[in-house]
Structure formats: structure tokens, C-alpha cells
Scaffold this active site. Sequence first.
Site, PDB file in Angstrom:
ATOM      1  N   CYS A 163     -11.386  -4.115  -1.473  1.00 43.19           N
ATOM      2  CA  CYS A 163     -11.325  -4.850  -0.186  1.00 43.19           C
ATOM      3  C   CYS A 163     -11.922  -6.170  -0.171  1.00 43.19           C
ATOM      4  CB  CYS A 163     -11.965  -4.011   0.868  1.00 43.19           C
ATOM      5  SG  CYS A 163     -11.561  -4.585   2.530  1.00 43.19           S
ATOM      6  N   GLY A 198       1.136   2.099  -0.654  1.00 37.31           N
ATOM      7  CA  GLY A 198       0.501   1.662   0.287  1.00 37.31           C
ATOM      8  C   GLY A 198       1.394   1.276   1.675  1.00 37.31           C
ATOM      9  N   ARG A 199       1.465   0.149   1.822  1.00 38.26           N
ATOM     10  CA  ARG A 199       2.520  -0.435   3.005  1.00 38.26           C
ATOM     11  C   ARG A 199       3.980   0.310   3.035  1.00 38.26           C
ATOM     12  NH1 ARG A 199       2.147  -6.703   2.446  1.00 38.26           N
ATOM     13  NH2 ARG A 199       1.416  -6.069   0.096  1.00 38.26           N
ATOM     14  N   PRO A 238      -5.703   4.177   0.562  1.00 37.52           N
ATOM     15  CA  PRO A 238      -6.567   4.199   1.829  1.00 37.52           C
ATOM     16  C   PRO A 238      -6.275   2.661   2.484  1.00 37.52           C
ATOM     17  CG  PRO A 238      -7.713   3.805  -0.298  1.00 37.52           C
ATOM     18  CD  PRO A 238      -6.482   4.225  -0.590  1.00 37.52           C
ATOM     19  N   MET A 239      -6.068   2.768   3.758  1.00 38.49           N
ATOM     20  CA  MET A 239      -5.784   1.510   4.476  1.00 38.49           C
ATOM     21  C   MET A 239      -6.369   1.446   5.805  1.00 38.49           C
ATOM     22  SD  MET A 239      -1.469   1.166   3.578  1.00 38.49           S
ATOM     23  CE  MET A 239      -1.236   3.069   3.749  1.00 38.49           C
ATOM     24  N   MET A 240      -7.206   0.499   5.835  1.00 38.98           N
ATOM     25  CA  MET A 240      -7.847   0.318   7.286  1.00 38.98           C
ATOM     26  C   MET A 240      -7.019   0.224   8.293  1.00 38.98           C
ATOM     27  SD  MET A 240     -11.150   0.627   6.395  1.00 38.98           S
ATOM     28  CE  MET A 240     -12.002  -0.214   8.111  1.00 38.98           C
ATOM     29  N   GLN A 254     -12.891   7.791   0.726  1.00 34.79           N
ATOM     30  CA  GLN A 254     -13.034   6.373   0.233  1.00 34.79           C
ATOM     31  C   GLN A 254     -14.300   6.155   0.941  1.00 34.79           C
ATOM     32  OE1 GLN A 254     -11.202   2.512   0.673  1.00 34.79           O
ATOM     33  NE2 GLN A 254     -10.641   2.555  -1.688  1.00 34.79           N
ATOM     34  N   GLY A 257       2.260  -3.233  -4.123  1.00 31.01           N
ATOM     35  CA  GLY A 257       3.737  -3.522  -3.970  1.00 31.01           C
ATOM     36  C   GLY A 257       4.823  -2.855  -4.245  1.00 31.01           C
ATOM     37  N   LYS A 290     -11.560   2.463  -6.868  1.00 31.91           N
ATOM     38  CA  LYS A 290     -10.286   1.655  -6.490  1.00 31.91           C
ATOM     39  C   LYS A 290     -10.721   0.241  -6.722  1.00 31.91           C
ATOM     40  CE  LYS A 290      -6.065   1.149  -3.690  1.00 31.91           C
ATOM     41  NZ  LYS A 290      -6.180  -0.271  -3.414  1.00 31.91           N
TER      42      LYS A 290
END
Length: 331
Positions: free
Chosen positions: A96, A229-230, A13-15, A66, A209, A135
Amino acid sequence: MLKNQYYRVAVAPMMDWTDRHCRFFHRQLTRHALLYTEMVVADAAIHGQRERLLGFDAVEHPVALQLGGSDPRKLAEAARIGEGFGYGEINLNVGCPSDRVQSGTFGACLMQTPALVANCVAAMKAAVAIPVTVKCRIGVDDQDPEVALDALADGVFAAGADALWVHARKAWLQGLSPKENRDIPPLDYDRVYRLKARLPQRFIGINGGVPSIDEAVRHLGHVDGVMLGRAAYHTPGILAGADAALYGTVPEPVDFAALIETMAAYAARHIEQGGRLGHVTRHMVGLFHGLPGARRWRQILSTDATKPGAGGEVLRAAFAAIDFAGAEEAA
């Protein structure tokens, strides 16, 4: 312990990133990986515009919601709402580090109150029939990660949590920005491995990472699941290798022409509902990373796709810039 195979790999989950358009796009690349929403604050789920905040396309399944919050009653109500929308899992954000999230007394600062987190999990579990997961970080500020992570894990599992995803670095709540909190505190994968070794019957997933599917496979020698993620966002093409590497499916080359047509049709539906092409294509900029023509692809999506009236023809023009033959020759 969760036995669903789709938990082997997830997109974090990424804002501002993993919205419904991003998830629809990612699902074209992997049929099996678990997808997560952005964090939705419990109060917003209860009182806000639910369809805008929680609506999703059935194609996105398996997909998890989430939630952010620290009030067990509100989280339970938000979880019920999420279950009603059709999500397959409810996840509680305890990771977060942003100031805005801290001011609401949720996110990573909850690492300091594991008993409250456990109460939140218990309330959510009592409210829904679907899995409830957490998480978290390995700790915050001056906490000892050996103590802090064990306390959090033991509390949430005792409360009935079905899984724990651990971002394998501390969060510094004072002095570092959210962006810096994704890079500066050192990663400590071994700490997460030790947690899994101590709790062999519990689902422990790792995050932080992870740059590739190959690296995810290596982590799965120590934990139950890996969250990308990224890397998944900036180079989404890596997701095309997830199903074969992690779920045992027969490797199949991605039909990128068909994918572009699917996304163009999806964007057309979004535009008909008052949206803009750029809402969809902003998540696709990194799709052809490393291929000849990728720079032109990025330029077109970053400029033409944002113009009023832009439609599927922009996607097709950008795709025409990709030189697959040149990539094969270079290989």
C-alpha cells in the site's frame, strides 16, 4: 509452497471495499476463490474493537486477514488474534502506497527494508499454525525491480512465508496519490513471471490490472495464482465464472433471484443489528454490468438503498428492472 487449490484465484484486499458485506456477497458468486479482508493495522487488531474489525460470517471461508505493520512483536500478536477469529491465512501488506500508511512505516515503503519484512514474517510464523503470506510491489521509487523484488522474495521465503503475491507495478511513494499508483506506474507482468521461473518451488501469485477470468487463466500459465482487484469489485459478475474456469467445477448458471433473496435476508440481519441497507448494497452496484436494466439497478441501489428505513424490498425492486430476456435476445 501452498498447495491449497483455492489459491488459484483470489479477490484482492482493498481498503474501504472488501469489508465483511462485500465478502459475503462475493461468496455467493464463487464457492472457491480466496477472499481477503481490508488491511487491518496490527495496533487496531490488538487494541481496537475486534468484533467490528475482524468479525466475519463463516460463509466467507476461505478467507484471509491482511495485516499492516512493521513491528514483529505486534504483528505476531495480531496474527494470533486473527487465527483465533478463525481466519485461514494471515497476509502482510508490503504494497500500500498511501501517505497514511507510510507515516506508520508499513505498506509499500517496507520494500526498502526487506530484512525487517523477513523478521516480521518469522515472528508471525512462530505465532500461528496457519499460513503466513506477503503481498508486495515489484519495487518502489527508484529501486531496480530486478534487485528489489528478489531481495524481498528471498528474505520472506527464508523466514518461512508460505506465498508471495506480487502487484506487478512499482509504487511511487512521493508524487503520486494511491489512486495514481494503481494506474500510472506501468505493469510489468514479465518481472513476476521471471521471479516464478527463478523460484519454481515457491508459490508466486500475480496481481494488478487483471480484467477477467479469461485473463487470469492466461496468467496461470506462468504463475501459481491470480488476484483480481477492481475488476472483481466493479464487475462482480465475472466471479460467477471463476469456479468452472479455475477449479474444474461443472458450470452452473447463477440463480440471481435466489442470490437477491440471500442478500436481502443478510441485509435484514445487518439492519436488525443497527446497520443500514446501503452498507450491503453499495458492493452490489456493478453486479449486472452490461445487461439491459443495469442502469436502473444502479440508480435504485445508489438512491433508494441509502434512505433511512430501506430494506430488502429495495433490492427486489432493483432486481425487477433487469431484463434477462432482452439479454438473451441480444446474444
